[in-house]
Scaffold this motif. Structure first.
Motif, short mmCIF file in Angstrom:
data_model
loop_
_atom_site.label_atom_id
_atom_site.label_comp_id
_atom_site.label_asym_id
_atom_site.label_seq_id
_atom_site.Cartn_x
_atom_site.Cartn_y
_atom_site.Cartn_z
N ALA A 164 -6.38 -1.59 -3.30
CA ALA A 164 -8.15 -0.91 -2.76
C ALA A 164 -7.01 -0.66 -1.01
N TYR A 165 -6.02 -1.22 -0.26
CA TYR A 165 -6.12 -0.66 0.98
C TYR A 165 -4.73 -0.16 1.44
N TRP A 166 -3.91 -1.56 0.73
CA TRP A 166 -2.54 -1.13 1.36
C TRP A 166 -1.72 -0.25 1.24
N LEU A 167 -2.18 0.40 -0.62
CA LEU A 167 -1.48 1.71 -1.35
C LEU A 167 -1.58 2.39 -0.16
N GLN A 168 -2.81 3.05 -0.01
CA GLN A 168 -2.67 4.23 0.73
C GLN A 168 -2.34 4.15 2.00
N VAL A 169 -2.04 2.73 2.54
CA VAL A 169 -1.11 2.89 3.95
C VAL A 169 0.83 3.05 3.56
N TRP A 170 0.88 2.17 2.53
CA TRP A 170 2.40 2.71 1.87
C TRP A 170 2.33 4.18 1.23
N GLU A 171 1.66 4.72 0.69
CA GLU A 171 1.61 5.91 0.30
C GLU A 171 2.08 7.00 1.89
N GLU A 172 1.27 6.31 2.64
CA GLU A 172 1.12 7.63 3.82
C GLU A 172 2.87 6.95 4.18
N VAL A 173 3.03 6.25 4.99
CA VAL A 173 4.58 5.89 5.74
C VAL A 173 5.41 6.14 4.16
N GLY A 174 5.25 6.14 3.34
CA GLY A 174 6.51 6.06 2.09
C GLY A 174 6.73 7.68 1.81
N SER A 175 5.66 8.55 2.15
CA SER A 175 5.83 10.25 2.30
C SER A 175 5.38 10.35 -0.41
N MET A 176 4.28 9.21 -0.41
CA MET A 176 4.06 9.28 -1.55
C MET A 176 2.90 9.85 -1.83
N GLU A 177 2.48 10.16 -3.42
CA GLU A 177 1.32 10.01 -4.65
C GLU A 177 1.49 8.89 -5.34
N ILE A 178 1.27 7.46 -5.67
CA ILE A 178 0.85 6.86 -6.79
C ILE A 178 -0.95 7.17 -7.29
N MET A 179 -2.41 6.96 -5.95
CA MET A 179 -3.55 6.95 -6.65
C MET A 179 -3.80 8.43 -6.67
N ASP A 180 -4.23 9.12 -7.40
CA ASP A 180 -5.12 9.71 -7.70
C ASP A 180 -6.37 9.56 -8.75
N PRO A 181 -7.19 9.96 -7.86
CA PRO A 181 -8.38 9.70 -7.26
C PRO A 181 -9.45 10.69 -8.83
N ILE A 182 -8.84 11.49 -8.76
CA ILE A 182 -9.01 12.25 -10.41
C ILE A 182 -8.98 11.36 -12.05
N LYS A 183 -7.02 11.51 -11.46
CA LYS A 183 -6.32 11.09 -12.57
C LYS A 183 -7.03 9.57 -12.76
N PHE A 184 -7.26 8.35 -12.32
CA PHE A 184 -8.08 7.19 -11.75
C PHE A 184 -9.47 7.15 -11.57
N PRO A 185 -10.32 7.91 -11.89
CA PRO A 185 -11.41 7.55 -10.81
C PRO A 185 -12.28 6.91 -10.89
N SER A 186 -12.81 5.58 -11.69
CA SER A 186 -12.39 3.94 -11.51
C SER A 186 -11.58 3.28 -10.86
N ILE A 187 -10.67 3.15 -10.88
CA ILE A 187 -9.75 2.93 -9.36
C ILE A 187 -10.96 3.33 -8.23
N ASN A 188 -10.89 4.91 -7.98
CA ASN A 188 -11.17 5.00 -7.08
C ASN A 188 -12.12 4.91 -6.61
N LYS A 189 -13.08 4.49 -7.56
CA LYS A 189 -14.70 4.20 -7.17
C LYS A 189 -14.43 2.39 -6.96
N TRP A 190 -14.21 1.84 -7.39
CA TRP A 190 -13.61 0.25 -7.29
C TRP A 190 -12.62 0.13 -6.06
#
Length: 227
Positions: A164-190
């Motif tokens: 819920a926190y580290w993943l976004q930072v890793w995505e930013e630093v690693g220039s990548m996208e793993i968490m798609d809020p449209i594809k994973f709405p329940s995870i995004n809300k969680w």
């Protein structure tokens, strides 16, 4: 409430595994002394080496002088030692499933996510694919609930809290996208529910500092994750 001198936590501020323990201690209102390791790479403290001589890793929980190691193991120890605000489900099947998915997240999800963060090119793309696949399994487990534990934060929420926190930072630093809020709405809300919880929000590492440190760390890791 435990006295501060009885409980000590040995770790580093950046580690999601250490933050797991901080969160649960705060949730259960257990006072503790935080002991920061200064240099895990080149100069591990004598306290760490003597407390965890087999793996020589953090976190280590010291309770009345006795060392408990491995973060998931520590979570269960704390939950059993201080029964207030229980984390584990009461039903044996639900407890077994919580342990299963926590282990899955540690062995599969965080491994793939970290490899994606640390690598580039085809190797990074493969790791991203594995991480996204893991998210799909976890999405199914929420089933519209605000937390994996139901209406309140539980064991699996704490175990997965890094996402819920580290993943976004890793995505930013690693220039990548793993968490798609449209594809994973329940995870995004969680994720939003988790980080907005007062105990969690007040015990997160500063994001700006994380970005700076992890940017340098990724340069070091580049040699180990060459395409």
């Amino acid at each position: 409430m435990a006295k501060q001198k009885e409980v000590k936590l040995l770790g580093v501020w950046l580690s999601p595994f250490v933050c797991r323990i901080k969160w649960v201690l705060k949730l259960k209102q257990v006072d503790y002394e935080n002991i920061e390791e200064e240099d895990l790479f080149n100069n591990k403290s004598e306290l760490l080496l003597s407390s965890n001589p087999i793996h020589k890793k953090i976190p280590v929980l010291l309770h009345n002088g006795k060392a408990i190691v491995e973060s998931l193991n520590i979570l269960e120890y704390i939950d059993e030692t201080w029964p207030q605000s229980p984390l584990m489900p009461q039903d044996p099947y639900d407890r077994a499933m919580a342990r299963f998915w926590a282990k899955f997240a540690d062995e599969k999800f965080i491994t793939a996510t970290f490899e994606a963060f640390a690598s580039e090119g085809e190797k990074q793309n493969k790791a991203i694919g594995l991480a996204v696949e893991c998210l799909g399994f976890l999405e199914e487990q929420l089933q519209g609930k605000p937390f994996f534990g139901g209406e309140t934060i539980g064991y699996l929420d704490i175990a997965l809290g890094w996402a819920a926190y580290w993943l976004q930072v890793w995505e930013e630093v690693g220039s990548m996208e793993i968490m798609d809020p449209i594809k994973f709405p329940s995870i995004n809300k969680w994720m939003n529910n988790f980080v907005e919880s007062s105990v969690i929000k007040d015990n997160l590492p500063p994001r700006d500092k994380m970005v700076l440190v992890l940017t340098e760390y990724r340069k070091i890791l580049a040699g180990f994750y060459k395409v």
